[in-house]
Design an enzyme around this catalytic site. Structure first.
Site, mmCIF file in Angstrom:
data_model
loop_
_atom_site.group_PDB
_atom_site.id
_atom_site.type_symbol
_atom_site.label_atom_id
_atom_site.label_comp_id
_atom_site.label_asym_id
_atom_site.label_seq_id
_atom_site.Cartn_x
_atom_site.Cartn_y
_atom_site.Cartn_z
ATOM 1 N N ARG A 79 -1.166 -0.746 -8.833
ATOM 2 C CA ARG A 79 -2.929 -0.274 -8.230
ATOM 3 C C ARG A 79 -2.718 1.073 -8.187
ATOM 4 O O ARG A 79 -2.055 2.063 -7.637
ATOM 5 C CB ARG A 79 -2.922 -1.427 -6.649
ATOM 6 N N ASP A 82 0.997 -1.052 -0.263
ATOM 7 C CA ASP A 82 0.081 -0.351 0.268
ATOM 8 C C ASP A 82 0.916 1.371 0.010
ATOM 9 O O ASP A 82 1.990 1.567 0.540
ATOM 10 C CB ASP A 82 -0.367 -0.069 0.922
HETATM 11 P P1 FDA Z 1 -14.396 9.697 -4.889
HETATM 12 O O1 FDA Z 1 -13.630 10.084 -3.498
HETATM 13 O O2 FDA Z 1 -13.916 10.216 -5.299
HETATM 14 O O3 FDA Z 1 -15.652 8.805 -4.480
HETATM 15 C C1 FDA Z 1 -16.134 9.228 -5.694
HETATM 16 C C2 FDA Z 1 -17.444 8.221 -5.395
HETATM 17 O O4 FDA Z 1 -17.113 6.804 -4.884
HETATM 18 C C3 FDA Z 1 -18.103 9.133 -4.244
HETATM 19 O O5 FDA Z 1 -19.246 9.718 -5.143
HETATM 20 C C4 FDA Z 1 -19.022 8.044 -3.858
HETATM 21 O O6 FDA Z 1 -20.466 7.384 -4.748
HETATM 22 C C5 FDA Z 1 -18.521 6.877 -4.186
HETATM 23 N N1 FDA Z 1 -17.451 5.896 -2.785
HETATM 24 C C6 FDA Z 1 -15.872 6.670 -2.556
HETATM 25 N N2 FDA Z 1 -14.904 6.493 -1.011
HETATM 26 C C7 FDA Z 1 -17.066 6.165 -1.341
HETATM 27 C C8 FDA Z 1 -16.972 5.341 0.734
HETATM 28 N N3 FDA Z 1 -15.749 5.174 1.942
HETATM 29 N N4 FDA Z 1 -17.899 4.879 0.997
HETATM 30 C C9 FDA Z 1 -19.260 5.163 0.155
HETATM 31 N N5 FDA Z 1 -19.177 5.182 -1.252
HETATM 32 C C10 FDA Z 1 -17.845 6.339 -1.625
HETATM 33 N N6 FDA Z 1 -5.880 5.165 -0.989
HETATM 34 C C11 FDA Z 1 -3.860 5.704 -0.672
HETATM 35 O O7 FDA Z 1 -3.383 6.760 -0.622
HETATM 36 N N7 FDA Z 1 -3.044 4.473 -0.120
HETATM 37 C C12 FDA Z 1 -3.595 3.386 -0.502
HETATM 38 O O8 FDA Z 1 -2.755 2.110 -0.867
HETATM 39 C C13 FDA Z 1 -4.930 2.763 -1.042
HETATM 40 N N8 FDA Z 1 -5.540 1.139 -1.106
HETATM 41 C C14 FDA Z 1 -6.050 1.537 -1.516
HETATM 42 C C15 FDA Z 1 -7.340 0.164 -2.653
HETATM 43 C C16 FDA Z 1 -8.299 -0.025 -2.774
HETATM 44 C C17 FDA Z 1 -8.400 -1.084 -3.157
HETATM 45 C C18 FDA Z 1 -9.089 1.030 -2.900
HETATM 46 C C19 FDA Z 1 -10.503 0.778 -3.765
HETATM 47 C C20 FDA Z 1 -8.631 2.421 -2.308
HETATM 48 C C21 FDA Z 1 -7.607 2.083 -1.946
HETATM 49 N N9 FDA Z 1 -7.042 3.484 -1.463
HETATM 50 C C22 FDA Z 1 -5.188 3.849 -0.876
HETATM 51 C C23 FDA Z 1 -8.327 4.883 -1.365
HETATM 52 C C24 FDA Z 1 -8.153 6.025 -2.446
HETATM 53 O O9 FDA Z 1 -7.061 6.756 -2.440
HETATM 54 C C25 FDA Z 1 -9.422 6.543 -2.239
HETATM 55 O O10 FDA Z 1 -9.524 7.571 -0.773
HETATM 56 C C26 FDA Z 1 -10.707 6.175 -2.059
HETATM 57 O O11 FDA Z 1 -11.049 4.228 -2.510
HETATM 58 C C27 FDA Z 1 -11.471 6.892 -2.268
HETATM 59 O O12 FDA Z 1 -11.611 7.762 -3.992
HETATM 60 P P2 FDA Z 1 -12.340 6.895 -5.332
HETATM 61 O O13 FDA Z 1 -11.391 6.771 -6.134
HETATM 62 O O14 FDA Z 1 -13.599 5.935 -4.606
HETATM 63 O O15 FDA Z 1 -13.077 8.139 -5.655
#
Ligand code: FDA
Length: 320
Positions: free
Chosen positions: A180, A129
């Protein structure tokens, strides 16, 4: 402002004390299935039965004690054994600071070495990560050192909010290392990270395209439907088969979207965290979507005696 406040609270011991043992702990189960390897294993089997691959994460970071960092590695060894014993389609995701990065490079190498050996014996993949930007260079240096030593069943995470990531994606593609891609979960300064959502998203799409074109089985980790649509459209336009990449999402987040992508024939992996240190993880999930606080509060009432009075109790709700 609320996002930054929640990220700040994720580091606060006092705030943790306040919520431990409250209904918030109960509701954290939506995002963290349990504290033990046993509870993790149940969640992994359940996800596999739904068609989802998994990656398991033992919650914890910023370890400064050798004893605790060793104990974290021991827990991962148990997870490896369990994945093999239960025939689980999965791998693990871990954080360098949990295994002793802040103690010394030598300690980290020794502690991590035990995991790499066991993972190799079981042919398991380990994802490192990515943490806050103060660790980015150290993490990528440590990764490249392992790569040079011949370890191949390892991968990194790159964050689209960091301005440096385009260069890092190019480098990882050159190595043939698995990446990732995520947006990034920490509070970062404007000198290193895009602050506007539109810029983070634009970078995400650019990096996704680089990874799909030249990368080695990249993981597109997001719950953002616009990022997912952009990925699907780009893959179709460039005739990139769905076998060449996977989507990843967090346990308990957008389960509807996870199922939909599986139905459409995409590979989907769910990141399943477990362990006693659920508090900072939960606060980061709340920071990403403060509406989750309402969602969880509603669920607490729903599952309490008061819940009988809750309108719509028992009906299926759309995932947040
Ligand atoms: P964004 O935050 O823009 O959200 C888009 C939409 O997705 C929202 O409007 C909502 O509908 C939905 N959504 C997002 N988060 C949600 C939540 N918590 N609950 C409900 N709905 C939600 N970060 C990092 O810094 N280091 C890492 O190693 C990782 N590893 C990692 C692994 C995996 C498998 C995932 C999915 C994410 C990570 N992350 C991470 C976290 C990542 O950086 C980020 O903070 C979250 O995924 C939220 O960003 P989104 O891309 O989902 O979009």
């Amino acid at each position: 402002m609320l996002r930054n406040g929640l990220i700040f609270l994720s580091d606060s011991r006092a705030a943790k004390k306040l919520v431990t043992g409250t209904p918030l702990r109960v509701m954290s189960k939506r995002f963290v299935p349990g504290e033990t390897v046993e509870e993790l294993a149940e969640a992994m089997v359940d996800a596999n039965e739904k068609g989802l691959a998994v990656t398991a994460n033992y919650l914890g970071e910023s370890e400064r004690s050798e004893r605790t960092a060793r104990a974290a590695a021991d827990t991962y060894l148990k997870v490896f054994d369990r994945v093999v014993a239960d025939g689980i389609r999965g791998n693990v995701s871990l954080k360098f600071t949990q295994l002793g990065q802040a103690i010394s490079a030598e300690f980290l190498a020794e502690n991590l070495g035990r995991l790499l050996e066991r993972a190799r014996a079981h042919e398991l993949f380990i994802r490192f990560d990515m943490e806050s930007s103060e660790y980015t260079q150290h993490t990528l240096d440590a990764f490249e050192k392992l790569w040079d030593e011949g370890w191949r069943e390892i991968g990194v995470v790159l964050q689209s909010y960091l301005m440096r990531s385009e260069g890092d994606v190019a480098r990882m593609n050159q190595l043939g290392a698995r990446v990732r891609l995520c947006k990034g979960a920490y509070s970062e300064a404007a000198s290193v990270a895009f602050q506007a959502r539109a810029d983070v998203d634009m970078a995400y799409v650019r990096l996704m395209e680089m990874l799909l074109t030249d990368g080695n089985y990249p993981a597109i980790a997001t719950h953002d439907e616009r990022m997912i649509d952009a990925t699907v459209r780009f893959a179709e336009k460039e005739s990139i088969s769905s076998e060449r990449f996977e989507f990843q999402m967090l346990y308990g987040v957008r389960r509807d979207l996870q199922a939909q992508l599986l139905d459409q024939g995409y590979n989907v992996r769910v990141y399943i965290p477990f362990g006693e240190s659920w508090y900072p993880y939960l606060m980061r999930r709340l920071a990403e979507r403060p509406a989750n606080m309402l969602f969880m509060a509603g669920s607490v009432i729903k599952e309490s005696p008061l819940g009988r009075l809750w309108p719509g109790n028992g009906r299926t709700r759309r995932d947040p």
